[in-house]
Motif scaffolding. Structure first.
Motif, mmCIF file in Angstrom:
data_model
loop_
_atom_site.group_PDB
_atom_site.id
_atom_site.type_symbol
_atom_site.label_atom_id
_atom_site.label_comp_id
_atom_site.label_asym_id
_atom_site.label_seq_id
_atom_site.Cartn_x
_atom_site.Cartn_y
_atom_site.Cartn_z
ATOM 1 N N ARG A 162 -8.723 1.761 -29.276
ATOM 2 C CA ARG A 162 -8.467 3.061 -28.656
ATOM 3 C C ARG A 162 -9.195 3.191 -27.326
ATOM 4 N N ARG A 163 -10.443 2.771 -27.300
ATOM 5 C CA ARG A 163 -11.203 2.839 -26.059
ATOM 6 C C ARG A 163 -10.615 1.936 -24.988
ATOM 7 N N LYS A 164 -10.172 0.766 -25.412
ATOM 8 C CA LYS A 164 -9.561 -0.164 -24.463
ATOM 9 C C LYS A 164 -8.283 0.418 -23.878
ATOM 10 N N GLN A 165 -7.432 1.027 -24.762
ATOM 11 C CA GLN A 165 -6.191 1.608 -24.296
ATOM 12 C C GLN A 165 -6.453 2.790 -23.356
ATOM 13 N N LYS A 166 -7.448 3.604 -23.705
ATOM 14 C CA LYS A 166 -7.795 4.737 -22.855
ATOM 15 C C LYS A 166 -8.268 4.274 -21.490
ATOM 16 N N ARG A 167 -9.080 3.211 -21.475
ATOM 17 C CA ARG A 167 -9.570 2.673 -20.210
ATOM 18 C C ARG A 167 -8.421 2.100 -19.376
ATOM 19 N N GLN A 168 -7.492 1.406 -20.035
ATOM 20 C CA GLN A 168 -6.346 0.855 -19.310
ATOM 21 C C GLN A 168 -5.464 1.968 -18.743
ATOM 22 N N ASN A 169 -5.225 3.026 -19.555
ATOM 23 C CA ASN A 169 -4.419 4.147 -19.069
ATOM 24 C C ASN A 169 -5.079 4.820 -17.878
ATOM 25 N N GLN A 170 -6.384 4.965 -17.953
ATOM 26 C CA GLN A 170 -7.098 5.582 -16.843
ATOM 27 C C GLN A 170 -6.985 4.728 -15.583
ATOM 28 N N GLU A 171 -7.094 3.410 -15.754
ATOM 29 C CA GLU A 171 -6.971 2.517 -14.593
ATOM 30 C C GLU A 171 -5.568 2.595 -13.998
ATOM 31 N N VAL A 172 -4.540 2.665 -14.876
ATOM 32 C CA VAL A 172 -3.165 2.766 -14.385
ATOM 33 C C VAL A 172 -2.966 4.066 -13.625
ATOM 34 N N GLU A 173 -3.491 5.168 -14.173
ATOM 35 C CA GLU A 173 -3.349 6.464 -13.496
ATOM 36 C C GLU A 173 -4.065 6.452 -12.150
ATOM 37 N N GLU A 174 -5.228 5.830 -12.111
ATOM 38 C CA GLU A 174 -5.948 5.745 -10.841
ATOM 39 C C GLU A 174 -5.165 4.920 -9.825
ATOM 40 N N GLU A 175 -4.567 3.812 -10.283
ATOM 41 C CA GLU A 175 -3.754 3.000 -9.388
ATOM 42 C C GLU A 175 -2.544 3.786 -8.882
ATOM 43 N N LYS A 176 -1.892 4.525 -9.809
ATOM 44 C CA LYS A 176 -0.748 5.334 -9.398
ATOM 45 C C LYS A 176 -1.170 6.415 -8.409
ATOM 46 N N SER A 177 -2.292 7.054 -8.676
ATOM 47 C CA SER A 177 -2.778 8.107 -7.781
ATOM 48 C C SER A 177 -3.099 7.539 -6.401
ATOM 49 N N ASP A 178 -3.720 6.357 -6.370
ATOM 50 C CA ASP A 178 -4.025 5.726 -5.079
ATOM 51 C C ASP A 178 -2.741 5.373 -4.335
ATOM 52 N N PHE A 179 -1.747 4.846 -5.057
ATOM 53 C CA PHE A 179 -0.473 4.509 -4.424
ATOM 54 C C PHE A 179 0.202 5.763 -3.886
ATOM 55 N N PHE A 180 0.202 6.833 -4.694
ATOM 56 C CA PHE A 180 0.819 8.081 -4.246
ATOM 57 C C PHE A 180 0.127 8.611 -2.993
ATOM 58 N N ALA A 181 -1.200 8.622 -2.991
ATOM 59 C CA ALA A 181 -1.934 9.159 -1.847
ATOM 60 C C ALA A 181 -1.598 8.395 -0.571
ATOM 61 N N ALA A 182 -1.540 7.069 -0.666
ATOM 62 C CA ALA A 182 -1.227 6.260 0.523
ATOM 63 C C ALA A 182 0.210 6.481 0.978
ATOM 64 N N ALA A 183 1.162 6.456 0.035
ATOM 65 C CA ALA A 183 2.568 6.637 0.396
ATOM 66 C C ALA A 183 2.828 8.052 0.926
ATOM 67 N N PHE A 184 2.220 9.039 0.300
ATOM 68 C CA PHE A 184 2.423 10.416 0.739
ATOM 69 C C PHE A 184 1.871 10.635 2.142
ATOM 70 N N ALA A 185 0.678 10.113 2.394
ATOM 71 C CA ALA A 185 0.079 10.263 3.728
ATOM 72 C C ALA A 185 0.926 9.564 4.792
ATOM 73 N N ARG A 186 1.452 8.399 4.461
ATOM 74 C CA ARG A 186 2.263 7.657 5.419
ATOM 75 C C ARG A 186 3.558 8.401 5.756
ATOM 76 N N GLU A 187 4.259 8.906 4.718
ATOM 77 C CA GLU A 187 5.516 9.615 4.956
ATOM 78 C C GLU A 187 5.286 10.957 5.645
ATOM 79 N N ARG A 188 4.216 11.631 5.277
ATOM 80 C CA ARG A 188 3.922 12.919 5.919
ATOM 81 C C ARG A 188 3.651 12.728 7.410
#
Length: 387
Positions: free
Chosen positions: A84-110
């Motif tokens: 459970r802890r491993k899955q939670k850590r992986q999900n958190q890492e995925v969300e952080e990666e998605k958030s970083d990708f969104f921030a970069a793409a959003f800033a570029r398009e804006r």
């Protein structure tokens, strides 16, 4: 060997009877009763010890059999917790990666949209900015599942500001009309016209100088089309009038408004007891300071502010947002009219995606309890005759 006396009893050499020598088990023998009792106690104690030993052996075997089971159970629980802890850590890492990708793409398009709006001196440049702005809105809509509420709010406010700037630039590029006096007829047809601000020229169906939204709404005086200051009337606009226009409806009371077509944005403000039916809106719908209204709207994003006791039949591809509201009820979008399929195609909305019951309340941050400010409209109350 003993000799037999005259009475027939066997007597030992010592003169004692053989019964007494055997162990004094006969009650009449001296000391026989006590010795027998001691032997009996010894035998009972021996039997008790044997039984206790047997029970102890069985208990030890049972305990030894239970120990592996407890260990196995504890090991399984430990492994599950680790997983459970491993899955939670992986999900958190995925969300952080998605958030970083969104921030970069959003800033570029804006930045690209802002550059087009600043340097846009032609209709073609503004249309390119509008297309990229729609892509920016879609990026935001597709990211609502993993974005934090704060990031979602900041992103939507940025998109809203760009939409306002786009509408202002479009208005600047429109050719100015030559001034001319016009006689206004006071009949029923005038109800479908917008009351312009004092001193401003009035044109049919166009709000010449609309009141701007407040800063919190994030929109300037970019709305150039709609109705204002009308009471107890049926107001309609057709597809050819609405196509990709920014619509403002303000200070309406007990009116029924039907908007057939595909607007770019829609804002309803200070409405009381009104029914609003609108075709697919390409970007955002805003409600502010409304009460006792019924709406049927389809859009990319819905934001409701300082509104109460209102039912909303909704088709939305992102999440609806309510703030400082109470008594808001949601149900799926059910309005239809001839040509609505073509309007949906032109709007760019995905009809297969409808998050009408996924609502973010900015005044209610508790995740384990439902917001008291909005609810799902019961099915038995969704049957409405729109016409």
């Amino acid at each position: 060997m003993g000799e037999e006396n005259k009475a027939g009893a066997v007597v030992s050499v010592s003169g004692q009877s053989e019964d007494a020598l055997v162990g004094g088990l006969t009650e009449g023998a001296p000391g026989g009763s006590k010795v027998g009792e001691r032997k009996l106690e010894v035998k009972m104690e021996s039997a008790s010890c044997s039984a206790g030993a047997a029970n102890g052996a069985m208990g030890s075997q049972r305990d030894r059999s239970l120990v592996p089971e407890r260990l196995q159970r504890r090991e399984q629980e430990r492994q599950l917790e680790v997983e459970r802890r491993k899955q939670k850590r992986q999900n958190q890492e995925v969300e952080e990666e998605k958030s970083d990708f969104f921030a970069a793409a959003f800033a570029r398009e804006r930045a690209a949209v802002e550059e087009l709006l600043e340097s846009g001196e032609s209709t073609e440049q503004l249309e390119e900015a509008a297309a990229r702005l729609q892509g920016l809105q879609k990026l935001l809509n597709d990211s609502v599942l993993f974005l934090a509420a704060y990031d979602l709010r900041q992103g939507q406010e940025a998109v809203t500001r760009l939409q306002a700037t786009l509408a202002e630039r479009r208005q600047e590029l429109q050719p100015k009309k030559r001034f001319a006096f016009k006689t206004r007829r006071k009949d029923a047809a005038s109800a479908t016209k917008v009351d312009a601000a004092p001193g401003a020229p009035a044109a049919e169906g166009i709000l010449a100088s609309p009141p701007p939204l407040n800063e919190e709404g994030g929109i300037g005086s970019s709305f150039v089309f709609g109705f204002s200051n009308v009471e107890s009337q049926v107001l309609e606009k057709r597809a050819e009038e609405l196509h990709q226009r920014d619509v403002l409806l303000t200070e309406l009371s007990k009116c029924t408004i039907k908007l057939y077509g595909n607007p770019n944005t829609l804002r309803l403000a200070k409405a009381r007891g009104c029914t609003l039916l609108c075709g697919p809106v390409s970007t955002s719908v805003f409600l502010e300071d409304c009460s006792d209204c019924v709406l049927a709207v389809a859009c990319q994003q819905l934001r409701v502010h300082t509104t109460r006791d209102t039912r909303i039949f909704l088709q939305v591809t992102s999440r609806a947002i309510v703030e400082d509201c109470s008594g808001i009820q949601f149900a799926p979008y059910t309005w239809s009219y001839p040509g609505i399929d073509e309007d949906f195609e032109g709007s760019g909305l995905d009809r297969s995606k409808n998050n009408w019951n996924i609502v973010d309340d900015f005044n209610w941050l508790a995740r384990d309890m439902a917001s008291p400010n909005w609810s799902i409209l019961p099915e038995e109350e969704r049957v409405i005759q729109w016409d």
